[in-house]
Design a protein around this motif. Structure first.
Motif, PDB file in Angstrom:
ATOM      1  N   PHE A   1      21.048 -11.018   3.245  1.00 50.87           N
ATOM      2  CA  PHE A   1      20.845  -9.613   3.607  1.00 50.87           C
ATOM      3  C   PHE A   1      22.152  -8.832   3.477  1.00 50.87           C
ATOM      4  O   PHE A   1      22.199  -7.769   2.859  1.00 50.87           O
TER       5      PHE A   1
ATOM      6  N   VAL B   1      15.563 -11.289  -1.708  1.00 52.68           N
ATOM      7  CA  VAL B   1      14.543 -10.801  -0.779  1.00 52.68           C
ATOM      8  C   VAL B   1      13.441 -11.848  -0.590  1.00 52.68           C
ATOM      9  O   VAL B   1      12.976 -12.091   0.532  1.00 52.68           O
TER      10      VAL B   1
ATOM     11  N   ALA C   1      14.556  -6.624  11.825  1.00 51.36           N
ATOM     12  CA  ALA C   1      15.575  -5.704  11.326  1.00 51.36           C
ATOM     13  C   ALA C   1      15.376  -5.426   9.837  1.00 51.36           C
ATOM     14  O   ALA C   1      15.782  -4.383   9.331  1.00 51.36           O
ATOM     15  N   ILE C   2      14.770  -6.366   9.133  1.00 51.29           N
ATOM     16  CA  ILE C   2      14.648  -6.260   7.676  1.00 51.29           C
ATOM     17  C   ILE C   2      13.290  -5.713   7.266  1.00 51.29           C
ATOM     18  O   ILE C   2      13.106  -5.213   6.165  1.00 51.29           O
ATOM     19  N   LEU C   3      12.335  -5.738   8.206  1.00 50.62           N
ATOM     20  CA  LEU C   3      10.972  -5.319   7.871  1.00 50.62           C
ATOM     21  C   LEU C   3      10.865  -3.898   7.302  1.00 50.62           C
ATOM     22  O   LEU C   3      10.154  -3.695   6.313  1.00 50.62           O
ATOM     23  N   PRO C   4      11.573  -2.902   7.871  1.00 52.65           N
ATOM     24  CA  PRO C   4      11.438  -1.558   7.296  1.00 52.65           C
ATOM     25  C   PRO C   4      11.773  -1.516   5.802  1.00 52.65           C
ATOM     26  O   PRO C   4      11.062  -0.877   5.020  1.00 52.65           O
ATOM     27  N   GLN C   5      12.824  -2.231   5.411  1.00 51.37           N
ATOM     28  CA  GLN C   5      13.189  -2.233   3.983  1.00 51.37           C
ATOM     29  C   GLN C   5      12.151  -2.957   3.140  1.00 51.37           C
ATOM     30  O   GLN C   5      11.870  -2.578   2.011  1.00 51.37           O
ATOM     31  N   MET C   6      11.594  -4.031   3.699  1.00 52.69           N
ATOM     32  CA  MET C   6      10.539  -4.765   2.994  1.00 52.69           C
ATOM     33  C   MET C   6       9.328  -3.867   2.757  1.00 52.69           C
ATOM     34  O   MET C   6       8.693  -3.924   1.711  1.00 52.69           O
ATOM     35  N   LEU C   7       9.016  -3.025   3.756  1.00 55.89           N
ATOM     36  CA  LEU C   7       7.846  -2.167   3.639  1.00 55.89           C
ATOM     37  C   LEU C   7       8.081  -1.059   2.617  1.00 55.89           C
ATOM     38  O   LEU C   7       7.171  -0.683   1.879  1.00 55.89           O
ATOM     39  N   ALA C   8       9.330  -0.570   2.572  1.00 51.50           N
ATOM     40  CA  ALA C   8       9.669   0.416   1.545  1.00 51.50           C
ATOM     41  C   ALA C   8       9.440  -0.191   0.166  1.00 51.50           C
ATOM     42  O   ALA C   8       8.941   0.453  -0.754  1.00 51.50           O
ATOM     43  N   MET C   9       9.785  -1.462   0.065  1.00 48.71           N
ATOM     44  CA  MET C   9       9.617  -2.216  -1.179  1.00 48.71           C
ATOM     45  C   MET C   9       8.136  -2.334  -1.546  1.00 48.71           C
ATOM     46  O   MET C   9       7.735  -2.084  -2.676  1.00 48.71           O
ATOM     47  N   LEU C  10       7.305  -2.664  -0.547  1.00 51.89           N
ATOM     48  CA  LEU C  10       5.867  -2.800  -0.788  1.00 51.89           C
ATOM     49  C   LEU C  10       5.271  -1.454  -1.201  1.00 51.89           C
ATOM     50  O   LEU C  10       4.436  -1.392  -2.107  1.00 51.89           O
TER      51      LEU C  10
ATOM     52  N   ASN D   1       9.918   0.215  12.077  1.00 50.03           N
ATOM     53  CA  ASN D   1      11.090   0.723  12.801  1.00 50.03           C
ATOM     54  C   ASN D   1      10.732   1.526  14.040  1.00 50.03           C
ATOM     55  O   ASN D   1      11.558   1.710  14.914  1.00 50.03           O
TER      56      ASN D   1
END
Lengths: 336, 252
Positions: free
Chosen positions: A53, A80, A192-201, A295
């Protein structure tokens, strides 16, 4: 170099790239601390998780400059996937932390008094003040803040000043502050990483035209004459689609172009301003009810160390459903 | 007419099933992305690169990590204890009153565009939740974990509801500009962001009334939950006492 490009790049002291570097260094410090934690049950895999990360922040921009965008995006994508696997196989966990006794904290609290609040209150205050006042300030032709990310730059500056203030007030050094933050970051963990993962999805959904498919599906259930059903379908659709996407902004263009624009505005002459305002708020009702809005709903549950990670959502559901119902009635009452 | 293509929706089904089965959300989201990409025929390498690109472009979402060192240090020196003690010194401070006051201030400031004035990491964890818990603890003594969690969840919910339904009144906020841009792109002229902001007010007021009403009932709810918990605890204690008495009799 032309003056124009000089204006666009490197014209701020606190650029977004520097902020990413700073975040990266904070994360890398935690990686070292995790590796030093001999009593950590999953020391190496947890360290690897955060190292991957942190790498995206520390090496990301340098990598783009060196090997180009395509190759950088590829290794970040692979990182990722490994991050998701480490979390999914339950290889990331809390470590071991040396905490003072409750009594010692109580004594410190009494000794320091309300001064303890100062740095905590400084963060939001300084952020707002800097955003409003220092946003356009230039020093010798350089902007202080990245003009594209004024709030984020102000937040970074506020955190730095608050860190100095807390050092002065408590006597605990910045290095100590970083070490202590490992406890907090570990308790948040994968969230902590989920918001970025969701942006990715969300990005993948856009490429895959998922929105169009939903729009086609929704169109099957509409009778274009029934005003109330159209309103209800638009509001509930906004809420449901927001729950899936985790973001009302993503749901808004799809549902509004698919339902509201052709059937309500063009078909029944609805008032567009009221329609979109209430429609967006119906989406926000969905935001309150979904783990996809990580988030807002999952990160706070982790921050507050709640046993049930979905408890914030559960508490919000009655308010969200009541407001969704009110929105439907309100929209039906005012747009025609 | 083109025929209905439902393949892009397969990712949504993966998400619903994944969350229902309580798999790790990071894994669920990645698998949903991979399957969606595969279903619509994106080649694997460009799909991974697409993952990387979107992940990198969303890096500002991790900026809350910068707040944590300050909060962690203050907590190490008793910030939460101080927050509780401070609330205890205010006469008439109850959990519901603290949360309601915060809700009103947060929604009004959001309506004025001061979105970064508070937040889950900045204010809810270090200040609001300990104060709200402290007010109840002040009344009932040491609280069980489930009551603390309930109050904490309400504190987080207050921040979310207040900021969501306040922010759209502020006309320079992203959502309002997004709506305005959408209408213009679709050929609907003569709508100003101000009109959109005005139409956000009725729902904002409704949110205020609905949530404050729920907070007003929270006190009763907490009282009942504590009573239930105590009853259960004393029953358990009695049972344990029974068991040990029985055990003693058996050994005798």
């Amino acid at each position: 170099m032309t003056p124009v490009s000089h204006e666009q790049h490197a014209s701020a002291l606190l650029t977004i790239e520097n902020i990413y570097l700073l975040i990266g260094f904070v994360v890398m410090f935690l990686v070292v601390k995790t590796l030093q934690d001999k009593q950590h049950p999953k020391r190496f895999t947890t360290a690897l998780f955060w190292f991957l990360f942190g790498s995206v922040f520390v090496f990301g921009d340098a990598s783009i400059a060196l090997v180009g965008e395509q190759l950088t995006y590829l290794w970040v994508g692979v990182a990722v996937i490994i991050i998701a696997l480490l979390a999914g196989l339950n290889l990331v966990s809390m470590g071991h932390y040396e905490l003072p006794e409750e009594q010692a904290k109580q004594q410190d609290a009494e000794r320091l008094g309300n001064k303890l609040f100062i740095p905590a209150v400084m963060i939001p205050m300084v952020t707002v003040i800097c955003t409003l006042i220092l946003g356009d300030i230039k020093l010798a032709g350089w902007h202080l803040f990245d003009q594209q990310h004024v709030t984020l730059s102000a937040l970074t500056l506020a955190c730095g000043l608050a860190l100095l203030a807390s050092w002065k007030i408590t006597g605990g050094t910045p290095v100590r502050a970083l070490s202590e933050s490992r406890r907090l970051v570990d308790s948040i963990g994968w969230a902590a990483i989920l918001p970025q993962m969701l942006a990715m999805l969300g990005g993948v959904f856009i490429v895959a035209n998922t929105g169009t498919a939903i729009q086609e599906l929704v169109t099957l259930f509409i009778s274009p004459d029934n005003r109330f059903m159209l309103v209800a379908l638009y509001c509930i659709g906004m809420a449901l689609f927001t729950m899936v996407m985790g973001n009302a902004f993503a749901a808004f263009p799809v549902m509004t172009a698919g339902v509201a624009l052709p059937f309500l505005i063009q078909g029944h002459g609805a008032n567009p301003a009221a329609l979109v305002a209430i429609g967006m708020y119906s989406g926000y009702c969905g935001t309150l009810m979904t783990p996809m809005a990580a988030n807002f709903n999952i990160v706070p549950a982790a921050l507050l160390d709640l046993k049930d990670k979905y408890q914030v959502i559960k508490v919000q559901i009655p308010t969200a459903l009541t407001l969704l119902f009110i929105n439907i009635l309100l929209m039906y009452g005012v747009i025609f | 007419m083109t025929e209905l293509n439902l393949l892009p929706l397969v990712g949504i089904i993966v998400i619903i099933i994944g969350f229902a089965m309580r798999f790790n959300p990071l894994l669920v989201v990645s698998v949903a992305g991979l399957i969606t990409g595969w279903a619509v025929g994106i080649d694997f390498i460009s799909l991974i690169a697409n993952f990387g690109e979107k992940f990198m472009n969303a890096r500002q979402l991790a900026s809350f990590l910068l707040i944590l060192p300050v909060i962690a240090l203050l907590e190490r020196y008793g910030l939460q204890q101080r927050a509780k003690a401070w609330v205890a010194s205010i006469k008439g401070a109850t959990t519901a009153r603290i949360l309601s006051l915060y809700f009103v201030v947060r929604e009004c400031s959001a309506a004025l565009g001061l979105l970064s004035l508070a937040g889950q990491a900045q204010t809810v964890r270090p200040l609001l939740a300990p104060m709200a818990v402290g007010a109840t603890a002040n009344q009932y003594g040491d609280l069980p974990k489930e009551i603390k969690d309930l109050i904490g969840a309400h504190a987080a919910a207050c921040d979310n509801v207040a900021v969501f339904f306040g922010e759209d009144i502020f006309i320079a906020f992203g959502a309002v500009l997004l709506m305005d841009a959408f209408l213009q792109e679709n050929g609907i002229a003569g709508i100003e962001p101000l009109h959109i902001g005005l139409w956000a007010i009725p729902t904002a007021i409704a949110a205020l009334i609905v949530h404050l009403f729920r907070l007003a009932r929270l006190e009763t709810h907490i009282r009942k939950a504590i009573a239930e918990h105590r009853q259960k605890a004393s029953k358990n204690a009695a049972e344990t006492a029974d068991d040990s008495a029985q055990l003693r009799e058996e050994t005798v």
